[in-house]
Structure formats: structure tokens, C-alpha cells
Design a protein around this motif. Structure first.
Motif, PDB file in Angstrom:
ATOM      1  N   GLY A  89       0.802  -1.224   0.000  1.00 49.42           N
ATOM      2  CA  GLY A  89       0.000   0.000   0.000  1.00 49.42           C
ATOM      3  C   GLY A  89       0.826   1.261   0.000  1.00 49.42           C
ATOM      4  O   GLY A  89       0.284   2.353  -0.172  1.00 49.42           O
ATOM      5  N   GLY A  90       2.146   1.125   0.186  1.00 50.88           N
ATOM      6  CA  GLY A  90       3.020   2.296   0.206  1.00 50.88           C
ATOM      7  C   GLY A  90       3.443   2.707  -1.188  1.00 50.88           C
ATOM      8  O   GLY A  90       3.350   1.940  -2.151  1.00 50.88           O
ATOM      9  N   ALA A  91       3.936   3.933  -1.313  1.00 49.86           N
ATOM     10  CA  ALA A  91       4.398   4.446  -2.606  1.00 49.86           C
ATOM     11  C   ALA A  91       5.777   3.887  -2.923  1.00 49.86           C
ATOM     12  O   ALA A  91       6.692   3.958  -2.096  1.00 49.86           O
ATOM     13  N   LEU A  92       5.923   3.346  -4.113  1.00 50.31           N
ATOM     14  CA  LEU A  92       7.172   2.689  -4.506  1.00 50.31           C
ATOM     15  C   LEU A  92       8.027   3.575  -5.407  1.00 50.31           C
ATOM     16  O   LEU A  92       9.237   3.711  -5.223  1.00 50.31           O
ATOM     17  N   ALA A  93       7.410   4.165  -6.415  1.00 47.62           N
ATOM     18  CA  ALA A  93       8.135   4.973  -7.389  1.00 47.62           C
ATOM     19  C   ALA A  93       7.124   5.782  -8.195  1.00 47.62           C
ATOM     20  O   ALA A  93       5.913   5.552  -8.108  1.00 47.62           O
ATOM     21  N   LEU A  94       7.639   6.726  -8.967  1.00 46.00           N
ATOM     22  CA  LEU A  94       6.789   7.540  -9.829  1.00 46.00           C
ATOM     23  C   LEU A  94       6.925   7.036 -11.263  1.00 46.00           C
ATOM     24  O   LEU A  94       8.038   6.882 -11.774  1.00 46.00           O
ATOM     25  N   LEU A  95       5.792   6.770 -11.896  1.00 48.54           N
ATOM     26  CA  LEU A  95       5.779   6.264 -13.267  1.00 48.54           C
ATOM     27  C   LEU A  95       5.418   7.390 -14.225  1.00 48.54           C
ATOM     28  O   LEU A  95       4.394   8.061 -14.049  1.00 48.54           O
ATOM     29  N   ARG A  96       6.258   7.594 -15.230  1.00 48.72           N
ATOM     30  CA  ARG A  96       5.967   8.587 -16.269  1.00 48.72           C
ATOM     31  C   ARG A  96       6.113   7.934 -17.646  1.00 48.72           C
ATOM     32  O   ARG A  96       7.026   7.137 -17.865  1.00 48.72           O
ATOM     33  N   ILE A  97       5.218   8.281 -18.553  1.00 40.45           N
ATOM     34  CA  ILE A  97       5.294   7.795 -19.934  1.00 40.45           C
ATOM     35  C   ILE A  97       5.171   9.017 -20.842  1.00 40.45           C
ATOM     36  O   ILE A  97       4.056   9.486 -21.125  1.00 40.45           O
ATOM     37  N   PRO A  98       6.285   9.592 -21.273  1.00 45.64           N
ATOM     38  CA  PRO A  98       6.262  10.846 -22.023  1.00 45.64           C
ATOM     39  C   PRO A  98       5.373  10.838 -23.258  1.00 45.64           C
ATOM     40  O   PRO A  98       4.729  11.848 -23.567  1.00 45.64           O
ATOM     41  N   SER A  99       5.294   9.716 -23.969  1.00 46.25           N
ATOM     42  CA  SER A  99       4.490   9.680 -25.197  1.00 46.25           C
ATOM     43  C   SER A  99       2.995   9.782 -24.920  1.00 46.25           C
ATOM     44  O   SER A  99       2.202  10.042 -25.826  1.00 46.25           O
ATOM     45  N   LEU A 100       2.580   9.591 -23.666  1.00 41.65           N
ATOM     46  CA  LEU A 100       1.173   9.723 -23.295  1.00 41.65           C
ATOM     47  C   LEU A 100       0.856  11.100 -22.725  1.00 41.65           C
ATOM     48  O   LEU A 100      -0.253  11.329 -22.244  1.00 41.65           O
ATOM     49  N   GLY A 101       1.827  12.019 -22.800  1.00 38.78           N
ATOM     50  CA  GLY A 101       1.586  13.398 -22.381  1.00 38.78           C
ATOM     51  C   GLY A 101       2.514  13.838 -21.262  1.00 38.78           C
ATOM     52  O   GLY A 101       2.953  13.027 -20.451  1.00 38.78           O
ATOM     53  N   ARG A 102       2.791  15.127 -21.235  1.00 37.41           N
ATOM     54  CA  ARG A 102       3.694  15.670 -20.219  1.00 37.41           C
ATOM     55  C   ARG A 102       3.127  15.524 -18.819  1.00 37.41           C
ATOM     56  O   ARG A 102       3.875  15.478 -17.839  1.00 37.41           O
ATOM     57  N   ASP A 103       1.807  15.480 -18.694  1.00 37.93           N
ATOM     58  CA  ASP A 103       1.177  15.396 -17.380  1.00 37.93           C
ATOM     59  C   ASP A 103       0.960  13.959 -16.905  1.00 37.93           C
ATOM     60  O   ASP A 103       0.402  13.746 -15.826  1.00 37.93           O
ATOM     61  N   TYR A 104       1.395  12.989 -17.714  1.00 37.76           N
ATOM     62  CA  TYR A 104       1.195  11.599 -17.309  1.00 37.76           C
ATOM     63  C   TYR A 104       2.206  11.252 -16.221  1.00 37.76           C
ATOM     64  O   TYR A 104       3.402  11.132 -16.463  1.00 37.76           O
ATOM     65  N   ARG A 105       1.719  11.070 -15.015  1.00 37.51           N
ATOM     66  CA  ARG A 105       2.568  10.698 -13.884  1.00 37.51           C
ATOM     67  C   ARG A 105       1.691  10.043 -12.815  1.00 37.51           C
ATOM     68  O   ARG A 105       0.667  10.589 -12.413  1.00 37.51           O
ATOM     69  N   TYR A 106       2.096   8.875 -12.392  1.00 36.23           N
ATOM     70  CA  TYR A 106       1.356   8.138 -11.372  1.00 36.23           C
ATOM     71  C   TYR A 106       2.332   7.547 -10.366  1.00 36.23           C
ATOM     72  O   TYR A 106       3.362   6.980 -10.746  1.00 36.23           O
TER      73      TYR A 106
END
Length: 233
Positions: A89-106
């Protein structure tokens, strides 16, 4: 005395109209309820995930700052920084996929149970951690709870998948896609699809349901690590 035929027909017609009217009203009510339920699935669940993501990303930022403070001491001892154990349930890392947009971050959550995936994409416990040899496996919703993996079918060979962990930023390169049955568990093997082989590289595997609004199959995106950038002190 016999009831006139016309009266019988009229009474029958009144009953039919009443039944049809009631059925129509019930259908409208059911339709409204269904629309409200669909609205909740699409927007209500997304609002919940958005709130959770704010908390998780804040947690990641705090952990990155703490890791930076310890980095100098680790470097002076000429050791690699230890990767902290992440609780379910804890945060592990930040996922970004640039081709899906600059704001894509989870923020990626540790765990893939129902409650974990409501908060964001989830890392399969027991699979590799970011950047490690083996297969870093992440599952995510495609249609509800912010639908973080709704568009991963758009990824092309060569696209980047960036995983920002406390100790480093890992950039994976997309290599292929596949659609499999739910029981084809070899996709989460240390070497995806080859459970009997010992890994010599670092892989990433993204999983989601396929097709949309169905769990009949699984859509898989595979990638391989191409770059590691250590956190600067």
C-alpha cells in the motif's frame, strides 16, 4: 346480463396501457440509476484515486529528499545505497510515460489487491524492483479509478517508460505488446514469457484488462532497461 364486447375491449386496453406506462416508468428509473452508476465508475472512482495520488506523490517526494540527505554518507563509504523495503500500500516509485503526455505521472503502489489498485498502478510483490535484474511488473486499471493504463495500447516500440525511484531514475524502452489469457502467468516471470530462464537484464511489464470494460483478456506492454541515472547529491 352479458357485458358488452366494446366495454371488455376498453377495460382490457386500459389495463394494457397501465402496464405499459408502469413498465416505461420503471425503465426510465432503471436507466437513470444505471447512468448514475456509470458516472460514479468513471468520475467518482477517479476522484478517489486523484486524492490518493496526491498523498502518494507527496510521500515519494519526502522519501526522495531523505534519500538525498543520506547519499553523501553512502558515497563516502563507497557503497551502493540500500533500497528500502516498501510496505504493502506504500508508494514505490513515480511512473511517467512521455508519449502519453507531459502530465502523465502516477505513483506506483506496492501490491495489486483491489484496495491497492484503487490508489494507482500496483507493483506485483515478489517481482523485481525498479532497475533490478528481472521483471518489474506493474498492473493498472484501464477504465476506472483514473484509468492509469487506459492508453498503454498506444505505446510503440522505442517509446520510453520512466520509473523514478528514491535512488535513481530508470528509463525503459518499449519492445513489444501482446494480448494474453488471464491464466498465462509466465508474463510476470523474471524473463517475461520464459519462466525457466535466469534473467541477465532488467525488464518492465505493464498489465491491464482487455478489451476495455472487460476482464476477458490481458493487454501486456513489455520493455527493457536502457538507462539508469543515479540521484545526485
Amino acid at each position: 346480463m352479458a357485458i358488452p364486447r366494446v366495454r371488455i375491449i376498453a377495460e382490457y386496453s386500459d389495463r394494457v396501457r397501465a402496464i405499459l406506462r408502469t413498465a416505461g416508468e420503471l425503465s426510465i428509473t432503471a436507466g437513470v440509476i444505471m447512468m448514475l452508476f456509470c458516472a460514479y465508475l468513471l468520475w467518482g472512482t477517479s476522484a478517489y484515486t486523484a486524492r490518493q495520488q496526491l498523498l502518494l506523490q507527496q510521500q515519494l517526494a519526502e522519501e526522495a529528499a531523505e534519500a538525498a540527505k543520506k547519499a553523501q554518507d553512502v558515497a563516502e563509504r563507497d557503497k551502493k545505497p540500500e533500497i528500502p523495503k516498501i510496505e504493502l500500500g506504500g508508494a514505490l516509485a513515480l511512473l511517467r510515460i512521455p508519449s502519453l503526455g507531459r502530465d502523465y505521472r502516477y505513483a506506483v503502489v506496492e501490491g495489486v489487491d483491489t484496495e491497492h489498485l484503487k490508489r494507482g498502478p500496483g507493483h506485483y510483490p515478489g517481482t523485481a524492483m525498479p532497475g533490478q535484474l528481472g521483471n518489474f511488473v506493474v498492473s493498472g486499471h484501464r477504465t476506472t479509478y483514473s484509468a492509469p493504463f487506459n492508453r498503454i495500447d498506444e505505446l510503440q516500440r522505442g517509446d520510453d517508460i520512466v520509473v523514478e525511484a528514491a535512488e535513481a531514475r530508470y528509463t525503459y524502452r518499449v519492445t513489444s505488446q501482446d494480448i494474453v489469457q488471464p491464466d498465462e502467468t509466465e508474463v510476470v516471470a523474471p524473463v517475461p514469457g520464459k519462466p525457466d530462464i535466469t534473467p541477465t537484464r532488467s525488464f518492465i511489464t505493464l498489465l491491464t484488462c482487455h478489451p476495455e470494460y472487460s476482464a476477458a483478456q490481458r493487454l501486456i506492454v513489455y520493455g527493457v532497461l536502457r538507462e539508469t541515472q543515479e540521484r545526485k547529491v
